[in-house]
Structures are given as C-alpha cells and as structure tokens.
Design a protein around this motif. Structure first.
Motif, mmCIF file in Angstrom:
data_model
loop_
_atom_site.group_PDB
_atom_site.id
_atom_site.type_symbol
_atom_site.label_atom_id
_atom_site.label_comp_id
_atom_site.label_asym_id
_atom_site.label_seq_id
_atom_site.Cartn_x
_atom_site.Cartn_y
_atom_site.Cartn_z
ATOM 1 N N PRO A 1 4.670 8.956 -7.056
ATOM 2 C CA PRO A 1 3.805 9.427 -8.148
ATOM 3 C C PRO A 1 3.588 8.392 -9.243
ATOM 4 O O PRO A 1 2.489 8.254 -9.772
ATOM 5 N N ARG A 2 4.640 7.637 -9.602
ATOM 6 C CA ARG A 2 4.512 6.674 -10.691
ATOM 7 C C ARG A 2 3.546 5.544 -10.368
ATOM 8 O O ARG A 2 3.013 4.896 -11.272
ATOM 9 N N LEU A 3 3.358 5.251 -9.082
ATOM 10 C CA LEU A 3 2.527 4.119 -8.668
ATOM 11 C C LEU A 3 1.296 4.561 -7.889
ATOM 12 O O LEU A 3 0.577 3.732 -7.335
ATOM 13 N N HIS A 4 1.039 5.860 -7.880
ATOM 14 C CA HIS A 4 0.019 6.415 -6.996
ATOM 15 C C HIS A 4 -1.352 5.794 -7.217
ATOM 16 O O HIS A 4 -2.093 5.547 -6.252
ATOM 17 N N ARG A 5 -1.717 5.485 -8.453
ATOM 18 C CA ARG A 5 -3.052 4.956 -8.741
ATOM 19 C C ARG A 5 -3.044 3.459 -9.035
ATOM 20 O O ARG A 5 -4.060 2.899 -9.446
ATOM 21 N N GLN A 6 -1.910 2.786 -8.821
ATOM 22 C CA GLN A 6 -1.858 1.352 -9.052
ATOM 23 C C GLN A 6 -2.591 0.556 -7.978
ATOM 24 O O GLN A 6 -3.102 -0.524 -8.243
ATOM 25 N N LEU A 7 -2.632 1.084 -6.772
ATOM 26 C CA LEU A 7 -3.289 0.402 -5.662
ATOM 27 C C LEU A 7 -4.183 1.381 -4.924
ATOM 28 O O LEU A 7 -3.951 2.596 -4.926
ATOM 29 N N LEU A 8 -5.194 0.842 -4.269
ATOM 30 C CA LEU A 8 -6.056 1.625 -3.396
ATOM 31 C C LEU A 8 -5.707 1.249 -1.956
ATOM 32 O O LEU A 8 -5.849 0.078 -1.578
ATOM 33 N N ALA B 1 0.817 -1.222 0.000
ATOM 34 C CA ALA B 1 0.000 0.000 0.000
ATOM 35 C C ALA B 1 0.841 1.258 0.000
ATOM 36 O O ALA B 1 0.456 2.280 -0.586
ATOM 37 N N TYR B 2 2.003 1.211 0.637
ATOM 38 C CA TYR B 2 2.845 2.402 0.746
ATOM 39 C C TYR B 2 3.443 2.813 -0.598
ATOM 40 O O TYR B 2 3.906 3.949 -0.747
#
Length: 552
Positions: free
Chosen positions: A340-347, A334-335
C-alpha cells in the motif's frame, strides 16, 4: 484475461487496434512455442514483494525454468533455497533476489565482510525481470539528458551519463571477478531508423549527444554503413552507440546469488515478504488483506552482529518469521506496487518477448550482426532485439495493456496478440526469416515512475533503503544502484552518492480510474501514431497530447 479488465477495454480488444487480435503468429506449419510465464527489458528485480493474492497464485508450484528461456538455459539448479524458518536478526535485510538486491548484497559484503546480510525472495533468484529481460546491459536510461538538465543542470546530466557508461564495463568486470560466465559481449547498440518517418528522431538523438559533449558515443550511420553491421528491411540509417553489451541474464543473476553466498550472505527463497515496518513504525498490512503469522520472537535485547544498530529495528515480515535489521532494502521493482505505501510509486507495464530457434550460418550471413549489437528502432512503441549466445534472435516490445489497479498476475505474462505481433514484426525486419520457428515466448512487468527518473534512496531514521523505477533499463542501472546503496548504507560519500537519483522521490501516479484511463490513452495513442507514421512516411509531430504526456 478479458475478465480482469474494465468493460471499455474488453470491447476495444487487447490493444484497441482493429484486427490486431485476429492475426495469426508467423510460424511454419507444425511449429510449437514454449510459452514461458514470465519482463521484458526491464531488469534488476526480485519478485518477492506484496500480498499473496495480488499475483502469485497462478505460479504456485510452477517449474522456475518455465519462466523464461534465460532461466531454462542458466545451467543452474533452480530448486528453491531453504525458506526462512523463524525470526532472525541481520544488519541488512533485502527484499528481492534479482539484480538490484543481489548487487546491493554483494557490494555491501565487499565493503564490510562482517555484515550479516539476509536476502528474502518469494520464488527463486532471478524470477522477476532479472531473469526475463531483453539481455541489454545498456549505458542508456529512459530519461533523456535534456530532461535531466532541465531538472538538475547540465553537469548533473553529464555525470549520470558518465556513470552509466562506466557501469556497463563494471558489470562485465564484476561478473568476471566473481567467476560468472554472463555471456558478456560488448558490441554496442544500434538504433535503426526503419523508414523516413524515423529519421528525425535519429538526428535528434545525435544532436543531443553532441550538445552534451558525448558525440563520440553516438555515431550516425548511413544506409551503407548500417548494412555493414546489420541488414534490416526498410532501414534508411541508424546510430551506433558503443556503451552497451549483450548478456545472458539468467546466468548473471544466478551467478550473483552464488557470489553473495560465497561471501557469507544468506538467501532464503520461497519466502514471501508480505509487509515491512520502518524503524519505530508499524506495518501497513499487505494488499488483499494478507496477515502475518510471525515466527518465534527474537529474544529481548538481541542485537545485530555489527553492533551499529540504532534504537528500534526495521523489519521485513513473512508468514514464517520476521527479519529485523538496522536497514531493510526494498528491491522489488514493479512488484513493490503491491505494498500500500508504494502502490502508486510505479506503474507496472508489461513487456513481452519472443525467441527464434538458432539461425543457420547461411541465415546469419544474410543478416550480418556479427558484433552482437543490441538493436532497436525509433518507434514510439518500444521494440528491442538481441542475439543470444547460441545464435537465436530475441525480439521484445511493449503493447500488452496496462491492467486496472496496477494488478500483477502470472496470466498477464502471456498475451497472445502481443506475442503474435512481435513475431510478425521480426519477419518484417528480416524477410529472409519468413517461416522461422519460434521456440519461446514470455513476458512480465517493469516499473515505470511518474517522472521517468529512477530512485536510489536511503533514510537512516526509518532504516529503509530502496532502488526502483528503471522503466526497462535495469540490467546496468541495478548495478549502479547496488553500488550506490552500499555506499549510502555504509556511510561513504562518493561520486555515486552525489548523483541526482539519490533520495529522489517521484510523484505518485494518479489514483484509479484516472491511472488506467491515462495509461491506456497513451498506449493506444502511441500505437496509432506509429501506424500513421508508417503509412504516411512522416514523423509524429511531437505536439500530440500523448507525446507530450510521455516526454522523457
């Protein structure tokens, strides 16, 4: 917490459900609860990713033992290992000293003992979900065999299930081989139908297992057969699945850290990774505008110890230096959303836990539970239970709200209304425990991908590997991920590298405010559907928008 949520969420209360926030915990007069600031069932992550302003300030200087009962009871020195002091080279640099990072490091060193492996952890090993979870080492995933078959074919779905079943035993075997007392108790799992409304889900689960040829892994229990294992108020039946073990996650994750060091790996704690750079690329800059103060430069022409590096190095950046490596592994679950590159890959979804005092022999005799099965129900809003090695009951579940902007803060680990709800639920399951004292409460974020599908990825061109997206099923899955990443990084072609998780990339979650609106709609709808099902003794139809959006 209310100042950190949009006005609409503040008006409707913590859960948007009338009365939830006003009820008191089920506690005897004079009871005290040690509230730990720390996820739930989610597993397998270190907590070292992202820019400092995103979440860490409230944890500064905190006693690691206060994170969860598991770390408090780990029997290990939780003083941080030395931080990174200046830049260095490695063959493989790993972000996160949780299950994913440590299993990956261990498996790499088992395959190629000469590798220089460096692990960077913002806090201490096990600070994230690996040290806070519900103790389930389960052969299950959140994504169903039906959905896997739709996307990748029936045989791929069966291969995933076989790999997960084998992984449960592998965790126990590997822990024993490394001399780790992980409290591994393979008692299976019990999914309990607490009332007629949950019976259709029970039957659908059994039918799915039979369709894919795993009927022996899902035994249907009537009320009498269930009572022989565990006596739950209102239960009408259940299913028993043998491929699950209860563990002591704190002892496992701390033991894995020692095992990595014993094989020559280096772990730097109190070392926040604030950015990463692919091979031949440029850093993106951490969230919140964090800037790197680089340590001493690596001398020109320096090389990794293995001599196998390609032109350019991938880099993990910290405030006290860089680690340059042929491969960097992003193992922050989650962290990782704080990059920024992975900000929307996980909730980042919060899962919270309460823990009772040790039960007496008389209390256990009333309940049963002699085989230490992991337990849950068929509610849409997840719950999960386990029995600790010292005779306590752990009760965890979802319910805490998603926070706008995918924020992760230490203060979010504690949600009074959710913890109170969990205490009430435990007593509803086991009325004979009314008045039981609750001694601990904690929580934290797990990582949910948009398509429910975990990712184990490795790109030799960029030098970046990653495993993420366990949605709370990371204890076993992180071991599978570590073995798979080790095979990929060392160039081995195995059954594991052919699984559909490999180099899968989930679609990004929607941008805000759509992400917050969708997440809160589904959370609130699932709770309302559960309440309606309980009141009417009738199962949800599966046709509501929330159920269709959350299908997995």
């Amino acid at each position: 917490m209310t100042t950190d949520r949009p006005a609409e969420e503040r008006r409707e209360g913590v859960h948007g459900a009338p009365g939830v926030g006003r009820e008191s915990p089920t506690m005897a007069p004079g009871d005290t609860v040690r509230t730990h600031a720390g996820p739930g069932t989610g597993d397998g992550v270190g907590a070292s990713a992202g820019a400092e302003p995103a979440w860490a300030g409230a944890r500064r200087g905190a006693d690691p033992a206060s994170i969860s009962f598991w770390l408090e009871d780990a029997g290990d020195d939780l003083s941080p290992r030395p931080r990174l002091d200046g830049s260095t080279d490695a063959d493989v640099a790993i972000l996160g000293a949780g299950f994913t990072g440590l299993w990956t490091a261990l498996e790499l060193l088992k395959r190629e003992p000469s590798l220089r492996v460096v692990v960077l952890e913002r806090e201490v090993a096990g600070f994230g979900a690996s040290g806070r979870n519900g103790a389930w080492c389960s052969g299950e995933l959140n994504i169903s065999m039906d959905l896997l078959a739709e996307r990748h074919g029936a045989e791929a779905a069966r291969a995933v299930r076989r790999a997960m079943h084998d992984t449960v035993d592998e965790v126990g075997r590997a822990a024993a081989a490394e001399g780790i007392d992980a409290g591994f108790r393979k008692g299976g799992s019990l999914l309990v139908a607490r009332g007629p409304a949950e019976e259709p889900a029970l039957l659908a689960t059994a039918a799915e297992y039979e369709r894919f040829g795993f009927a022996e892994h899902c035994q249907v229990l009537d009320r009498t057969a269930l009572d022989e294992r565990l006596r739950v108020a209102g239960a009408v039946g259940g299913v028993f699945m043998p491929d699950c073990a209860a563990i002591h996650p704190g002892r496992l994750v701390r033991g894995l850290a020692r095992a990595v060091e014993a094989r020559g790996g280096v772990i730097h704690e109190a070392t926040a990774v604030i950015d990463f750079t692919p091979r031949g690329g440029t850093p993106a800059g951490g969230r919140g505008g964090a800037r790197r103060r680089s340590g001493p430069a690596v001398p020109p022409g320096s090389t990794a110890t293995s001599g196998r590096e390609r032109p350019g190095r991938a880099i993990l950046h910290t405030r006290t230096g860089d680690v340059r490596a042929d491969t960097i592994v992003l193992a922050g679950e989650a962290y990782l959303t704080q990059f920024p590159r992975l900000h929307r890959q996980l909730l980042p979804i919060y899962s919270l836990i309460v823990l009772t005092e040790p039960l007496t022999d008389t209390q256990w005799a009333e309940i049963g539970w002699a085989a230490h099965e992991c337990v849950s129900s068929f509610r849409l809003t997840i719950d999960y239970l386990s029995r600790t090695p010292d005779g306590r009951i752990l009760f965890g579940g979802r319910g805490a709200p998603y926070h706008y902007g995918s924020r992760i803060r230490a203060s979010f680990d504690r949600d009074a209304a959710t913890h109170a709800m969990l205490r009430r639920m435990l007593v509803r399951w086991f009325p004979s425990l009314r008045g039981i004292r609750f001694t601990h409460a904690w929580g934290g974020p797990l990582g949910m991908p948009r398509d429910w599908m975990p990712t184990f990825s490795y790109d030799p061109a960029s030098g970046i590997a990653s495993a993420r997206g366990y949605t709370g099923h990371g204890v076993a899955t992180s071991n599978l991920a570590g073995r798979t990443l080790a095979d990929l990084i060392t160039g081995r072609h195995t059954d594991l590298t052919g699984l559909p998780f490999v180099n899968h990339r989930s679609r990004d979650w929607e941008p805000e405010p759509l992400r917050w609106m969708g997440a809160r709609f589904v959370q609130l709808s699932m709770m309302r559907l559960d309440r309606l099902a309980d009141r009417r003794n009738r199962a949800p139809t599966g046709r509501s928008l929330a159920e269709r959006l959350a299908r997995h």
